[in-house]
Motif scaffolding. Structure first.
Motif, PDB file in Angstrom:
ATOM      1  N   ALA A 277     -84.708  62.091 -26.507  1.00  0.00           N
ATOM      2  CA  ALA A 277     -85.372  61.032 -26.024  1.00  0.00           C
ATOM      3  C   ALA A 277     -86.349  60.290 -26.581  1.00  0.00           C
ATOM      4  N   ALA A 278     -86.930  60.886 -27.633  1.00  0.00           N
ATOM      5  CA  ALA A 278     -88.159  60.471 -28.279  1.00  0.00           C
ATOM      6  C   ALA A 278     -87.314  59.179 -29.431  1.00  0.00           C
ATOM      7  N   ALA A 279     -86.075  59.680 -29.933  1.00  0.00           N
ATOM      8  CA  ALA A 279     -85.434  58.758 -30.885  1.00  0.00           C
ATOM      9  C   ALA A 279     -85.220  57.416 -30.385  1.00  0.00           C
ATOM     10  N   PRO A 280     -85.372  56.125 -31.240  1.00  0.00           N
ATOM     11  CA  PRO A 280     -85.017  55.001 -30.767  1.00  0.00           C
ATOM     12  C   PRO A 280     -83.529  54.957 -30.070  1.00  0.00           C
ATOM     13  N   ALA A 281     -83.220  53.849 -29.462  1.00  0.00           N
ATOM     14  CA  ALA A 281     -82.102  53.643 -28.668  1.00  0.00           C
ATOM     15  C   ALA A 281     -80.853  53.424 -29.748  1.00  0.00           C
ATOM     16  N   SER A 282     -81.371  52.789 -30.837  1.00  0.00           N
ATOM     17  CA  SER A 282     -80.288  52.318 -31.678  1.00  0.00           C
ATOM     18  C   SER A 282     -79.834  53.445 -32.693  1.00  0.00           C
ATOM     19  N   LEU A 283     -80.681  54.528 -32.871  1.00  0.00           N
ATOM     20  CA  LEU A 283     -80.443  55.561 -33.709  1.00  0.00           C
ATOM     21  C   LEU A 283     -79.571  56.642 -32.538  1.00  0.00           C
ATOM     22  N   ARG A 284     -79.647  56.624 -31.327  1.00  0.00           N
ATOM     23  CA  ARG A 284     -78.988  57.247 -30.201  1.00  0.00           C
ATOM     24  C   ARG A 284     -77.462  56.973 -30.377  1.00  0.00           C
ATOM     25  N   ASP A 285     -77.580  55.428 -30.304  1.00  0.00           N
ATOM     26  CA  ASP A 285     -76.156  54.602 -30.384  1.00  0.00           C
ATOM     27  C   ASP A 285     -75.425  54.817 -31.599  1.00  0.00           C
ATOM     28  N   GLY A 286     -76.154  55.072 -32.743  1.00  0.00           N
ATOM     29  CA  GLY A 286     -75.490  55.355 -34.077  1.00  0.00           C
ATOM     30  C   GLY A 286     -75.007  56.624 -34.054  1.00  0.00           C
ATOM     31  N   ALA A 287     -75.760  57.701 -33.327  1.00  0.00           N
ATOM     32  CA  ALA A 287     -75.196  59.061 -33.291  1.00  0.00           C
ATOM     33  C   ALA A 287     -73.933  59.244 -32.551  1.00  0.00           C
ATOM     34  N   ALA A 288     -74.025  58.323 -31.243  1.00  0.00           N
ATOM     35  CA  ALA A 288     -72.656  58.425 -30.459  1.00  0.00           C
ATOM     36  C   ALA A 288     -71.458  57.833 -31.247  1.00  0.00           C
ATOM     37  N   HIS A 289     -71.852  56.990 -32.081  1.00  0.00           N
ATOM     38  CA  HIS A 289     -70.555  56.366 -33.007  1.00  0.00           C
ATOM     39  C   HIS A 289     -70.156  57.203 -33.836  1.00  0.00           C
TER      40      HIS A 289
END
Length: 305
Positions: A277-289
């Motif tokens: 949850a603490a990670a930026p949304a852009s990083l979480r999106d990159g992880a999903a990609h």
């Protein structure tokens, strides 16, 4: 077509290593079946080869060692264990202690990777003999012990072991080093030192070492693993901006990564980042990609050399 005799076995080994260097271990899996067809001795029990020419047995032991390593890096752990056992038996038949030691070092790494650190320590201890080991080989034993000890929670001991490994490496090359000792170079040491320290969550020390190993020019394909472990360390340290930059770069290359160990490390880190949850949304999106890229990879068929 069969490759008979010592020279034929050596040709098969070189073909496998050339393919791995160009495309990674996963790409070699289909060629391993061809190796079994070309070298009929690979289908026989090692004990049945007793009394064969010593040079042939030594070449077969080296080929099985290479096969075991490739299967491990391709993520086929059961076949890798069997190949390692065959390599050890063949090395014992011809008295090739140095190939036997290399197999034990590889097998210790496999045991650590599959969550058996106590077995990994016992295997690494078998590398030693009545005479002192050359510095590079002693350094490898210490590296294997450091990884396993870190998994067992021995923080101080693991840090001490990897520090001793660096000291032994700096003792330099010895005339007693076996031919295969060349691959323990400064980059390999940096990567493993950083990786052990990352296992201990010593982020400030681990990250620069992994960064240096991951960005070193040249080197074998399997060293992409250091980049994957760098991403894991950056995520562990909460270095979000650096993690995001690296993740974008790794995602671009992930579809062509030939090492299953690298894929496993990237996937595990991406899963953690998606849930962080603490990670930026852009990083979480990159992880999903990144997970989508990895899931789209075609798994090679199982091999049973």
């Amino acid at each position: 077509m069969e490759d008979r005799g010592t020279e034929g076995v050596i040709r098969v080994q070189r073909r496998l290593l050339t393919l791995e260097a160009a495309h990674g271990a996963r790409a070699v899996v289909p060629a391993l079946r061809d190796a079994v067809r070309r070298v009929p001795e690979l289908a026989r029990e090692p004990a049945s080869l007793r009394g064969q020419d010593r040079d042939l047995l030594a070449a077969l032991a080296e080929l099985c060692e290479v096969i075991g390593w490739l299967l491990f890096d391709a993520g086929l752990h059961g076949p890798a264990r069997r190949a390692n056992a065959r390599a050890l038996a063949l090395a014992d038949l011809c008295g090739d202690r140095w190939t036997g030691r290399l197999v034990l070092l590889n097998h210790s790494m496999l045991q650590t990777h599959t969550g058996r650190p106590r077995a990994a320590l016992e295997t690494a201890s078998r590398v030693r003999g009545p005479r002192p080991l050359p510095p590079r080989i002693d350094a490898l034993v210490l590296i294997r012990r450091a990884h396993a000890t870190a998994l067992l929670g021995g923080h101080r001991e693991a840090a001490e072991l990897i520090g001793r490994a660096r000291g032994r490496f700096l003792d330099g090359v010895s005339r007693h080093d076996p031919p295969w000792a060349w691959w323990l170079d400064g980059t390999e040491l940096l990567g493993h030192e950083g990786w052990v320290l990352a296992r201990l969550r010593h982020w400030d020390r681990a990250i620069p070492l992994l960064q240096a190993a991951a960005t070193a020019p040249g080197g074998p394909a399997y060293r992409d693993l250091f980049g994957a472990e760098l991403l894991s360390a950056l995520a562990g340290a909460g270095a979000w901006r650096d993690a995001e930059e690296l993740l974008v770069d790794l995602a671009d290359r992930a579809a062509h990564t030939g090492s299953a160990r690298t894929v496993e490390s990237l996937a595990a880190t991406a899963l953690r980042l998606r849930r962080r949850a603490a990670a930026p949304a852009s990083l979480r999106d990159g992880a999903a990609h990144l997970l989508e890229v990895l899931s789209a990879r075609e798994r090679p068929p199982a091999a049973r050399p």
